[in-house]
Motif scaffolding. Structure first.
Motif, mmCIF file in Angstrom:
data_model
loop_
_atom_site.group_PDB
_atom_site.id
_atom_site.type_symbol
_atom_site.label_atom_id
_atom_site.label_comp_id
_atom_site.label_asym_id
_atom_site.label_seq_id
_atom_site.Cartn_x
_atom_site.Cartn_y
_atom_site.Cartn_z
ATOM 1 N N ALA A 1 -10.182 -9.088 6.555
ATOM 2 C CA ALA A 1 -9.809 -10.487 6.770
ATOM 3 C C ALA A 1 -10.618 -11.454 5.916
ATOM 4 C CB ALA A 1 -9.976 -10.852 8.245
ATOM 5 N N PHE A 2 -11.834 -11.076 5.536
ATOM 6 C CA PHE A 2 -12.731 -11.999 4.843
ATOM 7 C C PHE A 2 -12.127 -12.441 3.513
ATOM 8 C CE2 PHE A 2 -16.466 -13.280 2.372
ATOM 9 C CZ PHE A 2 -17.075 -14.134 3.278
ATOM 10 N N GLY A 3 -12.039 -13.761 3.340
ATOM 11 C CA GLY A 3 -11.524 -14.331 2.103
ATOM 12 C C GLY A 3 -10.008 -14.454 2.030
ATOM 13 N N GLN A 4 -9.317 -14.061 3.085
ATOM 14 C CA GLN A 4 -7.855 -14.201 3.099
ATOM 15 C C GLN A 4 -7.470 -15.668 3.264
ATOM 16 O OE1 GLN A 4 -5.448 -11.639 2.677
ATOM 17 N NE2 GLN A 4 -7.353 -10.712 1.940
ATOM 18 N N PRO A 5 -6.338 -16.086 2.683
ATOM 19 C CA PRO A 5 -5.918 -17.488 2.807
ATOM 20 C C PRO A 5 -5.570 -17.856 4.244
ATOM 21 C CG PRO A 5 -4.549 -16.295 1.214
ATOM 22 C CD PRO A 5 -5.444 -15.301 1.859
ATOM 23 N N ILE A 6 -5.937 -19.081 4.619
ATOM 24 C CA ILE A 6 -5.529 -19.653 5.900
ATOM 25 C C ILE A 6 -4.517 -20.743 5.585
ATOM 26 C CG2 ILE A 6 -6.266 -20.954 7.934
ATOM 27 C CD1 ILE A 6 -8.967 -19.574 7.677
ATOM 28 N N LEU A 7 -3.375 -20.693 6.253
ATOM 29 C CA LEU A 7 -2.275 -21.622 6.003
ATOM 30 C C LEU A 7 -2.114 -22.594 7.158
ATOM 31 C CD1 LEU A 7 0.325 -18.995 4.730
ATOM 32 C CD2 LEU A 7 -1.467 -20.170 3.422
ATOM 33 N N ALA A 8 -1.708 -23.806 6.830
ATOM 34 C CA ALA A 8 -1.420 -24.796 7.877
ATOM 35 C C ALA A 8 -0.280 -24.256 8.738
ATOM 36 C CB ALA A 8 -1.032 -26.127 7.254
ATOM 37 N N PRO A 9 -0.444 -24.281 10.064
ATOM 38 C CA PRO A 9 0.593 -23.728 10.943
ATOM 39 C C PRO A 9 1.865 -24.574 10.988
ATOM 40 C CG PRO A 9 -1.177 -24.681 12.235
ATOM 41 C CD PRO A 9 -1.611 -24.737 10.817
ATOM 42 N N THR A 10 1.718 -25.878 10.791
ATOM 43 C CA THR A 10 2.855 -26.797 10.764
ATOM 44 C C THR A 10 2.368 -28.100 10.126
ATOM 45 O OG1 THR A 10 4.704 -27.665 12.082
ATOM 46 C CG2 THR A 10 2.523 -27.764 13.090
ATOM 47 N N SER A 11 3.262 -29.029 9.908
ATOM 48 C CA SER A 11 2.911 -30.283 9.232
ATOM 49 C C SER A 11 2.005 -31.157 10.089
ATOM 50 C CB SER A 11 4.180 -31.052 8.885
ATOM 51 O OG SER A 11 4.971 -30.288 8.001
ATOM 52 N N GLY A 12 1.165 -31.941 9.416
ATOM 53 C CA GLY A 12 0.276 -32.854 10.129
ATOM 54 C C GLY A 12 -0.715 -33.505 9.193
ATOM 55 N N THR A 13 -1.693 -34.177 9.806
ATOM 56 C CA THR A 13 -2.736 -34.885 9.068
ATOM 57 C C THR A 13 -4.093 -34.286 9.407
ATOM 58 O OG1 THR A 13 -1.436 -36.923 9.181
ATOM 59 C CG2 THR A 13 -3.776 -37.156 8.649
ATOM 60 N N VAL A 14 -4.878 -33.980 8.390
ATOM 61 C CA VAL A 14 -6.218 -33.425 8.590
ATOM 62 C C VAL A 14 -7.109 -34.524 9.165
ATOM 63 C CG1 VAL A 14 -8.214 -32.397 7.456
ATOM 64 C CG2 VAL A 14 -5.894 -31.777 6.708
ATOM 65 N N VAL A 15 -7.754 -34.237 10.313
ATOM 66 C CA VAL A 15 -8.604 -35.236 10.971
ATOM 67 C C VAL A 15 -10.074 -34.830 11.005
ATOM 68 C CG1 VAL A 15 -6.753 -36.247 12.360
ATOM 69 C CG2 VAL A 15 -8.087 -34.336 13.286
ATOM 70 N N SER A 16 -10.376 -33.575 10.685
ATOM 71 C CA SER A 16 -11.765 -33.126 10.692
ATOM 72 C C SER A 16 -11.915 -31.927 9.776
ATOM 73 C CB SER A 16 -12.194 -32.750 12.114
ATOM 74 O OG SER A 16 -13.530 -32.304 12.138
ATOM 75 N N VAL A 17 -13.042 -31.904 9.043
ATOM 76 C CA VAL A 17 -13.362 -30.784 8.151
ATOM 77 C C VAL A 17 -14.852 -30.512 8.219
ATOM 78 C CG1 VAL A 17 -13.517 -30.056 5.728
ATOM 79 C CG2 VAL A 17 -11.469 -31.241 6.522
ATOM 80 N N VAL A 18 -15.209 -29.244 8.362
ATOM 81 C CA VAL A 18 -16.583 -28.774 8.189
ATOM 82 C C VAL A 18 -16.490 -27.666 7.148
ATOM 83 C CG1 VAL A 18 -18.583 -27.668 9.268
ATOM 84 C CG2 VAL A 18 -17.228 -29.327 10.564
ATOM 85 N N ASN A 19 -17.343 -27.716 6.112
ATOM 86 C CA ASN A 19 -17.177 -26.801 4.991
ATOM 87 C C ASN A 19 -18.507 -26.273 4.453
ATOM 88 O OD1 ASN A 19 -15.578 -25.430 3.088
ATOM 89 N ND2 ASN A 19 -15.685 -27.109 1.624
ATOM 90 N N ASN A 20 -19.633 -26.540 5.126
ATOM 91 C CA ASN A 20 -20.931 -26.209 4.540
ATOM 92 C C ASN A 20 -21.778 -25.240 5.362
ATOM 93 O OD1 ASN A 20 -21.460 -27.948 6.634
ATOM 94 N ND2 ASN A 20 -22.971 -29.166 5.533
ATOM 95 N N ILE A 21 -21.183 -24.566 6.331
ATOM 96 C CA ILE A 21 -21.927 -23.646 7.184
ATOM 97 C C ILE A 21 -21.916 -22.254 6.540
ATOM 98 C CG2 ILE A 21 -22.111 -22.644 9.503
ATOM 99 C CD1 ILE A 21 -22.433 -25.757 9.342
ATOM 100 N N PRO A 22 -23.079 -21.639 6.341
ATOM 101 C CA PRO A 22 -23.107 -20.305 5.727
ATOM 102 C C PRO A 22 -22.365 -19.272 6.568
ATOM 103 C CG PRO A 22 -25.318 -21.249 5.819
ATOM 104 C CD PRO A 22 -24.421 -22.141 6.630
ATOM 105 N N ASP A 23 -21.755 -18.308 5.883
ATOM 106 C CA ASP A 23 -21.149 -17.176 6.583
ATOM 107 C C ASP A 23 -22.268 -16.279 7.109
ATOM 108 O OD1 ASP A 23 -18.114 -17.269 6.235
ATOM 109 O OD2 ASP A 23 -18.858 -17.725 4.230
ATOM 110 N N ASN A 24 -22.045 -15.694 8.259
ATOM 111 C CA ASN A 24 -23.052 -14.863 8.917
ATOM 112 C C ASN A 24 -23.177 -13.521 8.207
ATOM 113 O OD1 ASN A 24 -23.245 -16.865 10.924
ATOM 114 N ND2 ASN A 24 -21.556 -15.946 12.051
ATOM 115 N N GLU A 25 -24.369 -13.246 7.695
ATOM 116 C CA GLU A 25 -24.635 -11.949 7.112
ATOM 117 C C GLU A 25 -26.112 -11.676 7.260
ATOM 118 O OE1 GLU A 25 -21.985 -10.177 3.904
ATOM 119 O OE2 GLU A 25 -23.845 -10.513 2.804
ATOM 120 N N PRO A 26 -26.503 -10.505 7.812
ATOM 121 C CA PRO A 26 -25.601 -9.395 8.053
ATOM 122 C C PRO A 26 -24.595 -9.706 9.161
ATOM 123 C CG PRO A 26 -27.768 -8.928 8.983
ATOM 124 C CD PRO A 26 -27.872 -10.220 8.229
#
Length: 145
Positions: free
Chosen positions: A24-49
């Motif tokens: 699953a890692f790195g697979q595209p995520i698609l919008a489920p239906t139409s709408g307006t983006v109201v919140s984004v978080v994009n800077n949290i590191p991925d958990n590893e190990p």
């Protein structure tokens, strides 16, 4: 709703401590239906190990989309992969980012929820009308082979 990708009954091949071993890692995520983006978080590191979770930011990287009073929350996305910003209009099927393992996540998966508000932890979950009429129940895991 928690969504994993599995092949031959396993969610990974290779080193289970590396995110890149998970289908699953790195697979595209698609919008489920139409709408307006109201919140984004994009800077949290991925958990590893893999298996070491970040409880301080439970949803990790996420996108919240307003569909006219119903909100899709797509959480645990890959750090730096979000392609949309607050205010963007999206259509069903638009790529919004990549699946990751950020936040309170034990392995690469997508947490998808439809709620009556934009805050995952203060809103109430709403039943999802799935296209193929599946009826999963709370706590059930849906997999893609």
């Amino acid at each position: 709703m928690t969504l994993y990708r599995k092949k031959d009954g396993y969610s990974y091949k290779g080193d289970p401590l590396k995110n890149t071993s998970y289908y699953a890692f790195g697979q595209p995520i698609l919008a489920p239906t139409s709408g307006t983006v109201v919140s984004v978080v994009n800077n949290i590191p991925d958990n590893e190990p893999v298996g070491v979770m970040n409880e301080k930011v439970p949803a990790g990287n996420e996108v919240v989309i307003d569909h006219g009073g119903e909100y899709s929350v797509l959480a645990h996305m890959k750090k730096g992969s979000v392609k949309v910003k607050v205010g963007d209009k999206v259509k069903s099927g638009d790529e919004i980012g990549l699946l990751g393992n950020s936040g309170n996540s034990s392995e690469a998966h997508l947490h998808f929820q439809v709620s009556d508000g934009a805050d995952l932890f203060k809103s109430r979950s709403i039943n999802i009308n799935w296209k193929n009429r599946i009826t999963p129940v709370q706590g059930e895991t849906i997999t893609a082979e």
